[in-house]
Design a protein around this motif. Structure first.
Motif, short mmCIF file in Angstrom:
data_model
loop_
_atom_site.label_atom_id
_atom_site.label_comp_id
_atom_site.label_asym_id
_atom_site.label_seq_id
_atom_site.Cartn_x
_atom_site.Cartn_y
_atom_site.Cartn_z
N LYS A 111 1.04 -1.26 0.19
CA LYS A 111 -0.13 -0.29 0.08
C LYS A 111 0.92 1.31 0.02
N VAL A 112 1.96 1.34 0.76
CA VAL A 112 2.82 2.49 0.80
C VAL A 112 3.42 2.71 -0.42
N ILE A 113 4.20 1.65 -1.08
CA ILE A 113 4.50 1.61 -2.52
C ILE A 113 3.70 2.25 -3.48
N ASN A 114 2.27 1.97 -3.31
CA ASN A 114 1.50 2.49 -4.38
C ASN A 114 0.87 3.73 -4.18
N LEU A 115 1.24 4.28 -2.97
CA LEU A 115 0.78 5.69 -2.61
C LEU A 115 1.61 6.74 -3.58
N LYS A 116 0.62 7.87 -4.10
CA LYS A 116 1.15 8.87 -4.89
C LYS A 116 1.85 9.91 -4.08
N THR A 117 2.72 10.47 -4.37
CA THR A 117 3.06 11.66 -3.24
C THR A 117 3.95 12.42 -4.32
N SER A 118 4.21 13.75 -3.78
CA SER A 118 5.05 14.72 -4.27
C SER A 118 6.30 14.33 -4.29
N THR A 119 7.14 14.71 -4.98
CA THR A 119 8.88 14.68 -5.13
C THR A 119 9.37 15.01 -3.78
N SER A 120 8.95 15.77 -3.08
CA SER A 120 9.37 16.44 -1.83
C SER A 120 9.27 15.23 -0.82
N PHE A 121 8.43 14.30 -0.93
CA PHE A 121 8.17 13.28 0.08
C PHE A 121 8.49 11.99 -0.43
N HIS A 122 9.29 11.82 -1.38
CA HIS A 122 9.52 10.58 -2.11
C HIS A 122 10.63 9.88 -1.00
N GLU A 123 11.45 10.59 -0.68
CA GLU A 123 12.57 10.14 0.27
C GLU A 123 11.73 9.58 1.50
N GLN A 125 8.52 8.37 1.66
CA GLN A 125 8.08 7.01 1.48
C GLN A 125 9.05 5.89 1.39
N GLN A 126 10.20 6.23 0.95
CA GLN A 126 11.40 5.24 0.59
C GLN A 126 11.67 4.66 2.11
N ASP A 127 11.84 5.54 2.92
CA ASP A 127 12.40 5.32 4.35
C ASP A 127 11.09 4.64 5.41
N LEU A 128 10.08 5.01 4.77
CA LEU A 128 8.90 4.27 5.65
C LEU A 128 8.59 2.84 5.31
N ILE A 129 8.92 2.58 3.79
CA ILE A 129 9.02 1.24 3.48
C ILE A 129 10.05 0.39 4.03
N SER A 130 11.05 1.25 3.96
CA SER A 130 12.33 0.42 4.98
C SER A 130 11.86 0.07 6.32
N VAL A 131 11.35 0.90 6.95
CA VAL A 131 10.93 0.77 8.53
C VAL A 131 9.86 -0.33 8.28
N ILE A 132 8.85 -0.38 7.64
CA ILE A 132 7.74 -1.57 7.71
C ILE A 132 8.47 -2.98 7.45
N GLU A 133 9.51 -2.87 6.16
CA GLU A 133 10.08 -4.13 5.76
C GLU A 133 11.08 -4.48 7.15
N HIS A 134 11.67 -3.60 7.59
CA HIS A 134 12.45 -4.13 8.87
C HIS A 134 11.63 -4.72 9.94
N ARG A 135 10.20 -4.11 10.20
CA ARG A 135 9.54 -4.61 11.20
C ARG A 135 9.00 -6.26 10.69
N LEU A 136 8.77 -6.29 9.45
CA LEU A 136 8.53 -7.69 8.56
C LEU A 136 9.80 -8.75 9.10
N ASP A 137 10.94 -8.26 8.63
CA ASP A 137 12.10 -9.18 9.11
C ASP A 137 12.31 -9.54 10.43
N MET A 138 11.72 -8.44 11.40
CA MET A 138 11.90 -8.98 12.76
C MET A 138 10.86 -9.83 13.23
#
Length: 202
Positions: A111-123, A125-138
């Motif tokens: 869902k986070v990957i598919n969200l549309k956002t402005s270029t100002s918040f692209h970084e 979005q990528q950081d949040l994906i990394s956070v959720i992926e880390h929770r999944l790994d945990m």
């Protein structure tokens, strides 16, 4: 007989009559200022209408962009809270089915990957994906019987660092978009768009 003065007056009268006959057929030319004035008025009014139309279009675009931004920030905050709750429930042994929790994390990442956002918040979005992926790994690591308390502490520290990076990229996005915000002591960020206040977790 006419005196000299009378003759001079008579001669001037005759000249005036002759001039009147000669100029009688000519039309008086009056400059056409009213037509020129109408052109200027039309041009000024056209420019004003164009300026007003452009400002309304820009305002409409800006309002739509701000609405999309608020929607993105609200949605992404909701997804982050859901992901955090799933992990916390697992850590506090409130989840019986770890596979179901992992499936929810995968769904949140999508869902986070598919969200549309402005270029100002692209970084962000990528950081949040990394956070959720880390929770999944945990969560995956917690399934392993060899997983130790020491490894869990290391994973929690890494998660904390990733969350801080996501918070930094969020504030950078606010700065790029020139959105007023403050960092609160309770760990949330308050920001204002169109004089309306919103809160998100760091």
């Amino acid at each position: 007989m006419l005196t000299t003065a009378q003759q001079k007056v008579k001669q001037e009268l005759e000249e005036l009559q002759i001039n009147a006959l000669v100029h009688h057929n000519e039309k008086t030319v009056i400059p056409r200022k009213s037509h020129s004035l109408k052109k200027w008025m039309f041009m000024i009014i056209s420019i004003l209408v164009l300026i007003v139309a452009c400002s309304l279009l820009i305002k409409g675009y800006w309002t739509q962009e701000q609405t999309q931004l608020v929607s993105y920030l609200t949605t992404v905050n909701d997804y982050n809270e859901q992901s955090e709750k799933i992990l916390n429930d697992l850590l506090n042994e409130k989840i019986d089915n770890i596979e179901q929790g992992k499936a929810k994390q995968v769904d949140l990442i999508s869902k986070v990957i598919n969200l549309k956002t402005s270029t100002s918040f692209h970084e962000h979005q990528q950081d949040l994906i990394s956070v959720i992926e880390h929770r999944l790994d945990m969560m995956t690591n917690l399934e392993d019987p060899k997983h130790s308390e020491q490894q869990l502490n290391k994973d929690l520290i890494e998660l904390s660092v990733k969350q801080e990076l996501a918070a930094e990229s969020l504030t950078k996005g606010f700065e790029k978009e020139k959105i007023k915000y403050i960092l609160r002591e309770n760990g949330t960020i308050q920001y204002w768009i169109r004089s309306k206040s919103y809160d998100v977790e760091k």
